[in-house]
Design a protein around this motif. Sequence first.
Motif, mmCIF file in Angstrom:
data_model
loop_
_atom_site.group_PDB
_atom_site.id
_atom_site.type_symbol
_atom_site.label_atom_id
_atom_site.label_comp_id
_atom_site.label_asym_id
_atom_site.label_seq_id
_atom_site.Cartn_x
_atom_site.Cartn_y
_atom_site.Cartn_z
ATOM 1 N N GLU A 239 1.001 -1.294 -0.023
ATOM 2 C CA GLU A 239 -0.001 0.126 -0.134
ATOM 3 C C GLU A 239 0.587 1.188 0.048
ATOM 4 O OE1 GLU A 239 -3.940 -1.808 2.487
ATOM 5 O OE2 GLU A 239 -2.116 -1.011 3.437
ATOM 6 N N LEU A 240 1.920 1.081 0.889
ATOM 7 C CA LEU A 240 2.766 2.406 0.812
ATOM 8 C C LEU A 240 3.470 2.773 -0.836
ATOM 9 C CD1 LEU A 240 4.140 4.153 2.873
ATOM 10 C CD2 LEU A 240 6.114 2.924 2.944
ATOM 11 N N LEU A 241 3.777 1.709 -1.305
ATOM 12 C CA LEU A 241 4.440 1.647 -2.511
ATOM 13 C C LEU A 241 3.523 2.444 -3.687
ATOM 14 C CD1 LEU A 241 6.289 -1.708 -2.868
ATOM 15 C CD2 LEU A 241 7.317 0.608 -2.621
ATOM 16 N N ALA A 242 2.176 1.871 -3.277
ATOM 17 C CA ALA A 242 1.301 2.430 -4.255
ATOM 18 C C ALA A 242 1.014 4.058 -4.157
ATOM 19 C CB ALA A 242 -0.073 1.646 -4.306
ATOM 20 N N ARG A 243 1.236 4.585 -2.952
ATOM 21 C CA ARG A 243 1.125 5.757 -2.421
ATOM 22 C C ARG A 243 2.093 6.639 -3.179
ATOM 23 N NH1 ARG A 243 -2.286 6.316 3.082
ATOM 24 N NH2 ARG A 243 -3.940 4.622 2.473
ATOM 25 N N GLY A 244 3.310 6.431 -3.585
ATOM 26 C CA GLY A 244 4.119 7.437 -3.805
ATOM 27 C C GLY A 244 5.438 6.610 -4.646
ATOM 28 N N ASN A 245 6.436 7.255 -4.762
ATOM 29 C CA ASN A 245 7.706 6.848 -5.291
ATOM 30 C C ASN A 245 8.752 6.015 -4.514
ATOM 31 O OD1 ASN A 245 6.858 8.069 -7.847
ATOM 32 N ND2 ASN A 245 7.110 10.078 -7.025
ATOM 33 N N PRO A 246 9.182 4.920 -4.725
ATOM 34 C CA PRO A 246 10.210 4.572 -3.886
ATOM 35 C C PRO A 246 11.398 4.872 -3.895
ATOM 36 C CG PRO A 246 9.260 3.125 -5.803
ATOM 37 C CD PRO A 246 8.525 4.073 -5.807
ATOM 38 N N VAL A 247 12.241 4.937 -2.813
ATOM 39 C CA VAL A 247 13.460 5.589 -2.958
ATOM 40 C C VAL A 247 14.512 4.123 -3.092
ATOM 41 C CG1 VAL A 247 15.457 6.626 -1.690
ATOM 42 C CG2 VAL A 247 12.873 7.603 -1.434
ATOM 43 N N ILE A 248 15.022 4.093 -4.111
ATOM 44 C CA ILE A 248 15.896 2.972 -4.354
ATOM 45 C C ILE A 248 17.324 2.977 -4.513
ATOM 46 C CG2 ILE A 248 15.817 0.998 -5.940
ATOM 47 C CD1 ILE A 248 13.143 1.809 -7.183
ATOM 48 N N ALA A 249 18.074 2.337 -3.840
ATOM 49 C CA ALA A 249 19.484 2.065 -3.934
ATOM 50 C C ALA A 249 19.691 0.880 -4.661
ATOM 51 C CB ALA A 249 20.087 2.017 -2.562
ATOM 52 N N GLN A 250 21.127 0.830 -5.154
ATOM 53 C CA GLN A 250 21.482 -0.144 -5.885
ATOM 54 C C GLN A 250 22.595 -1.296 -5.347
ATOM 55 O OE1 GLN A 250 20.076 -1.052 -8.936
ATOM 56 N NE2 GLN A 250 18.887 0.745 -8.410
ATOM 57 N N ARG A 251 22.343 -1.228 -4.215
ATOM 58 C CA ARG A 251 23.061 -2.153 -3.305
ATOM 59 C C ARG A 251 22.397 -1.892 -1.933
ATOM 60 N NH1 ARG A 251 28.635 0.883 -1.376
ATOM 61 N NH2 ARG A 251 28.668 -0.770 0.006
ATOM 62 N N CYS A 252 22.617 -3.076 -1.377
ATOM 63 C CA CYS A 252 21.995 -3.228 0.246
ATOM 64 C C CYS A 252 22.990 -2.778 1.338
ATOM 65 C CB CYS A 252 21.676 -5.022 0.296
ATOM 66 S SG CYS A 252 20.446 -5.748 -0.874
ATOM 67 N N TYR A 253 22.354 -3.055 2.430
ATOM 68 C CA TYR A 253 23.253 -2.514 3.584
ATOM 69 C C TYR A 253 24.629 -2.893 3.998
ATOM 70 C CZ TYR A 253 19.186 0.379 4.641
ATOM 71 O OH TYR A 253 18.146 1.285 4.559
ATOM 72 N N VAL A 254 24.662 -4.292 3.622
ATOM 73 C CA VAL A 254 25.782 -5.005 4.284
ATOM 74 C C VAL A 254 26.624 -5.241 2.734
ATOM 75 C CG1 VAL A 254 26.725 -7.002 5.451
ATOM 76 C CG2 VAL A 254 24.694 -5.965 6.167
#
Length: 254
Positions: A239-254
């Motif tokens: 539902e959150l994704l449907a409400r706006g624009n996702p902030v996306i990175a091309q790497r994970c945290y670790v």
Amino acid sequence: SPAPPSGAAATSIPAALRGSIRRVELPDGDKSLALTFDLCERAGSVAGYDGRVIDVLRSEGVRATLFAGGKWLQTHPERAAQLMSDPLFELANHSQTHRYLRLFVAAARIDEFNAPARAYEGVKANLAGRQCIASNPQILATVAPRMTLFRFPFGACDPASLAAVNDAGLLAIQWDLSTGDPDPRLSPAAIVSSLVARAKPGSIVIAHANGRGRHTADAMKKAIPLLRAKGFTFVTVSELLARGNPVIAQRCYV
């Protein structure tokens, strides 16, 4: 190669949504956020089920996304069926046995997200066959045909595992706010204080409901009313994704 799940067909994630989703940018005035709870279980051990966390969410009418491991779904079939049939909750994929996917060869890595999809199908099939569902088929109307979200164990990936997850039709969901609830040194008050102070519209919050979260239920019982008082509303990740624009990175945290 491992057999794919037999349920609804998945298509590869489009370029604009590929990568590691941390949070969602929302329109002005929208103060939605997503609480997420991991239900992970490693090979050689059985994790628990923190019913108090789920009880708090239900009593407060809070929608949430539960990232369940395939092994957890298999060892907790009754709990899984209860969560699946509850319209408050969205079930998502948290790998089969909570291992570092970046260390796997291709076929084994693929099965780490295919196996939970098959486990999800098994829970759904079992639920559909119950007598109580036969007389109330509308219960299944809220159950998604397949899991569409994936969380990497430990928040760790490499380009190959991230691409494989997206190729399987799964959005890779991380978080921008951690409760830190596995740390026994964090009191409920400390979790509440950090969560309420740091939550932002569009935040994705990570916590645990498999018995590995220390003080999670007590913290959520206090934090939810405080967040509501600040104008926040609770939605699932989808539902959150449907409400706006996702902030996306091309790497994970670790």
